[in-house]
Design a protein around this motif. Structure first.
Motif, PDB file in Angstrom:
ATOM      1  N   THR A   1      34.912  35.723  15.703  1.00 18.36           N
ATOM      2  CA  THR A   1      34.713  35.480  17.129  1.00 18.36           C
ATOM      3  C   THR A   1      35.347  36.615  17.911  1.00 18.36           C
ATOM      4  OG1 THR A   1      36.670  34.082  17.080  1.00 18.36           O
ATOM      5  CG2 THR A   1      34.548  32.974  17.067  1.00 18.36           C
ATOM      6  N   ASP A   2      34.692  36.915  19.010  1.00 24.24           N
ATOM      7  CA  ASP A   2      35.185  37.976  19.877  1.00 24.24           C
ATOM      8  C   ASP A   2      34.926  37.509  21.296  1.00 24.24           C
ATOM      9  OD1 ASP A   2      35.963  40.273  21.109  1.00 24.24           O
ATOM     10  OD2 ASP A   2      34.179  41.423  20.544  1.00 24.24           O
ATOM     11  N   GLY A   3      35.958  37.073  21.958  1.00 25.34           N
ATOM     12  CA  GLY A   3      35.786  36.526  23.297  1.00 25.34           C
ATOM     13  C   GLY A   3      34.855  35.330  23.241  1.00 25.34           C
ATOM     14  N   LYS A   4      33.744  35.396  23.969  1.00 26.01           N
ATOM     15  CA  LYS A   4      32.813  34.273  23.991  1.00 26.01           C
ATOM     16  C   LYS A   4      31.624  34.488  23.078  1.00 26.01           C
ATOM     17  CE  LYS A   4      33.896  31.994  28.247  1.00 26.01           C
ATOM     18  NZ  LYS A   4      33.371  31.395  29.475  1.00 26.01           N
ATOM     19  N   THR A   5      31.800  35.322  22.071  1.00 25.63           N
ATOM     20  CA  THR A   5      30.715  35.604  21.144  1.00 25.63           C
ATOM     21  C   THR A   5      31.178  35.262  19.735  1.00 25.63           C
ATOM     22  OG1 THR A   5      29.953  37.393  22.542  1.00 25.63           O
ATOM     23  CG2 THR A   5      29.212  37.435  20.265  1.00 25.63           C
TER      24      THR A   5
ATOM     25  N   LYS B   1      20.101  25.849  19.270  1.00 26.34           N
ATOM     26  CA  LYS B   1      19.725  24.573  19.876  1.00 26.34           C
ATOM     27  C   LYS B   1      20.801  23.509  19.590  1.00 26.34           C
ATOM     28  CE  LYS B   1      16.554  21.607  21.465  1.00 26.34           C
ATOM     29  NZ  LYS B   1      15.897  21.675  22.748  1.00 26.34           N
ATOM     30  N   GLU B   2      21.195  23.411  18.330  1.00 26.84           N
ATOM     31  CA  GLU B   2      22.140  22.373  17.935  1.00 26.84           C
ATOM     32  C   GLU B   2      23.529  22.606  18.514  1.00 26.84           C
ATOM     33  OE1 GLU B   2      21.582  19.558  16.094  1.00 26.84           O
ATOM     34  OE2 GLU B   2      19.472  20.040  16.329  1.00 26.84           O
ATOM     35  N   LEU B   3      23.890  23.862  18.656  1.00 30.03           N
ATOM     36  CA  LEU B   3      25.244  24.167  19.124  1.00 30.03           C
ATOM     37  C   LEU B   3      25.268  24.398  20.640  1.00 30.03           C
ATOM     38  CD1 LEU B   3      26.195  26.446  16.116  1.00 30.03           C
ATOM     39  CD2 LEU B   3      27.223  24.226  16.625  1.00 30.03           C
ATOM     40  N   GLY B   4      24.084  24.354  21.242  1.00 27.09           N
ATOM     41  CA  GLY B   4      24.007  24.420  22.699  1.00 27.09           C
ATOM     42  C   GLY B   4      24.421  25.749  23.305  1.00 27.09           C
ATOM     43  N   CYS B   5      24.007  26.825  22.679  1.00 24.08           N
ATOM     44  CA  CYS B   5      24.318  28.134  23.251  1.00 24.08           C
ATOM     45  C   CYS B   5      23.210  29.100  22.849  1.00 24.08           C
ATOM     46  CB  CYS B   5      25.659  28.634  22.739  1.00 24.08           C
ATOM     47  SG  CYS B   5      25.680  28.909  20.972  1.00 24.08           S
ATOM     48  N   PRO B   6      23.066  30.209  23.566  1.00 24.75           N
ATOM     49  CA  PRO B   6      22.037  31.168  23.139  1.00 24.75           C
ATOM     50  C   PRO B   6      22.383  31.778  21.790  1.00 24.75           C
ATOM     51  CG  PRO B   6      22.788  31.628  25.377  1.00 24.75           C
ATOM     52  CD  PRO B   6      23.743  30.629  24.791  1.00 24.75           C
TER      53      PRO B   6
ATOM     54  N   ARG C   1      31.915  30.565  21.842  1.00 21.46           N
ATOM     55  CA  ARG C   1      32.955  30.550  20.809  1.00 21.46           C
ATOM     56  C   ARG C   1      32.770  29.294  19.980  1.00 21.46           C
ATOM     57  NH1 ARG C   1      37.496  33.791  21.035  1.00 21.46           N
ATOM     58  NH2 ARG C   1      39.052  33.179  19.474  1.00 21.46           N
ATOM     59  N   ILE C   2      32.342  29.462  18.734  1.00 19.37           N
ATOM     60  CA  ILE C   2      32.033  28.319  17.878  1.00 19.37           C
ATOM     61  C   ILE C   2      32.874  28.416  16.613  1.00 19.37           C
ATOM     62  CG2 ILE C   2      30.183  27.073  16.683  1.00 19.37           C
ATOM     63  CD1 ILE C   2      29.184  27.293  19.396  1.00 19.37           C
ATOM     64  N   ALA C   3      33.460  27.282  16.215  1.00 16.32           N
ATOM     65  CA  ALA C   3      34.283  27.278  15.003  1.00 16.32           C
ATOM     66  C   ALA C   3      33.407  27.429  13.770  1.00 16.32           C
ATOM     67  CB  ALA C   3      35.082  25.988  14.934  1.00 16.32           C
ATOM     68  N   LYS C   4      33.978  28.058  12.777  1.00 19.62           N
ATOM     69  CA  LYS C   4      33.252  28.285  11.527  1.00 19.62           C
ATOM     70  C   LYS C   4      32.755  26.971  10.924  1.00 19.62           C
ATOM     71  CE  LYS C   4      33.900  29.825   6.850  1.00 19.62           C
ATOM     72  NZ  LYS C   4      34.601  29.254   5.779  1.00 19.62           N
ATOM     73  N   ASP C   5      33.622  25.939  10.953  1.00 18.86           N
ATOM     74  CA  ASP C   5      33.241  24.653  10.353  1.00 18.86           C
ATOM     75  C   ASP C   5      32.011  24.056  11.020  1.00 18.86           C
ATOM     76  OD1 ASP C   5      35.274  24.893   8.632  1.00 18.86           O
ATOM     77  OD2 ASP C   5      36.579  23.389   9.562  1.00 18.86           O
ATOM     78  N   ALA C   6      31.923  24.205  12.334  1.00 22.01           N
ATOM     79  CA  ALA C   6      30.776  23.659  13.063  1.00 22.01           C
ATOM     80  C   ALA C   6      29.504  24.381  12.627  1.00 22.01           C
ATOM     81  CB  ALA C   6      30.988  23.812  14.564  1.00 22.01           C
ATOM     82  N   ILE C   7      29.617  25.679  12.418  1.00 19.08           N
ATOM     83  CA  ILE C   7      28.448  26.457  11.984  1.00 19.08           C
ATOM     84  C   ILE C   7      28.064  26.054  10.565  1.00 19.08           C
ATOM     85  CG2 ILE C   7      27.636  28.790  11.430  1.00 19.08           C
ATOM     86  CD1 ILE C   7      29.493  29.746  13.747  1.00 19.08           C
ATOM     87  N   ALA C   8      29.068  25.949   9.689  1.00 19.72           N
ATOM     88  CA  ALA C   8      28.799  25.573   8.293  1.00 19.72           C
ATOM     89  C   ALA C   8      28.120  24.204   8.244  1.00 19.72           C
ATOM     90  CB  ALA C   8      30.102  25.560   7.504  1.00 19.72           C
ATOM     91  N   GLN C   9      28.587  23.301   9.079  1.00 19.27           N
ATOM     92  CA  GLN C   9      28.021  21.951   9.130  1.00 19.27           C
ATOM     93  C   GLN C   9      26.543  21.985   9.539  1.00 19.27           C
ATOM     94  OE1 GLN C   9      29.137  19.004   8.334  1.00 19.27           O
ATOM     95  NE2 GLN C   9      27.408  17.871   9.189  1.00 19.27           N
TER      96      GLN C   9
END
Ligand SMILES: [Zn+2]
Length: 205
Positions: A34-38, A64-69, A82-90
């Motif tokens: 993650t880097d700032g809001k990316t 779509k699922e994480l609600g961000c572009p 800024r999305i946690a790794k676990d949320a992405i893995a899930q």
């Protein structure tokens, strides 16, 4: 003996591992920075290659699922939040369940095909088919041009256009190079213009 066979059968059915041609099907864990809001998924293309799905579709699903572009910057995938790794893995696990794994034989050797307005998951291992719901996916933002006007890039001419301009590619982006008219040649090209999905360049000595 019958009891034993049944037991064996049950034990087999409970094996959690999904195998494909004897090889273990293992979706790589996302490597996330993650880097700032990316949030950058560095091994995004590796993941989509194992899943055998279009990177566009997978990034669209995550976005779509994480609600961000979400955008592609292959081999990386980029989420504009800024999305946690676990949320992405899930979410990748969910995607795999929904759009990759055959619900009959649990194998990943499948592909998606369109039948009218339906999308069908077809299993190449057992032949099972099931419709999958394709959520209307937000069109991912156009990837940023991988070249900058005024900069010089080392390019390989892959084709020659009708007007004698060389055609090179960088990360899927098409670059027309004036003064490079031989297929296979490596040249230094200075970008003069970026327009939509194309760029224009001139050969540098
Ligand atoms: Zn199957």
């Amino acid at each position: 003996m019958d009891g034993y066979s049944a037991l064996l059968e049950r034990a087999r059915a409970q094996l959690p591992e999904v195998r494909t041609g004897g090889e273990r099907f293992q979706v790589p864990e996302p490597v996330v920075a993650t880097d700032g809001k990316t949030t950058v998924i560095r091994n995004f293309q590796d993941i989509t290659t194992v899943l055998r799905r279009e990177p566009e579709q997978v990034i669209g699903y995550l976005a779509k699922e994480l609600g961000c572009p979400g955008v592609l910057d292959l081999p990386r995938g980029v989420l504009k939040s800024r999305i946690a790794k676990d949320a992405i893995a899930q979410r990748i696990r969910e995607y795999t369940e929904k759009y990759v794994i055959c619900s009959e034989c649990k194998r990943p050797d499948t592909h998606l095909t369109k039948e009218g307005r339906l999308t069908i998951l077809v299993c190449e291992a057992c032949g099972a088919q099931r419709p999958v719901t394709m959520r209307r996916v937000v069109t991912p933002e156009k990837p940023k041009a991988p070249v900058v006007v005024g900069e010089v890039y080392r390019l390989t001419i892959e084709d020659v256009g009708r007007r004698g301009d060389g055609v090179a590619k960088k990360e899927g982006f098409v670059i027309f190079v004036t003064g490079a008219n031989q297929r296979g040649m490596s040249i230094n090209a200075k970008i003069t213009k970026v327009l939509g999905n194309n760029a224009y360049a001139i050969v540098q000595p």
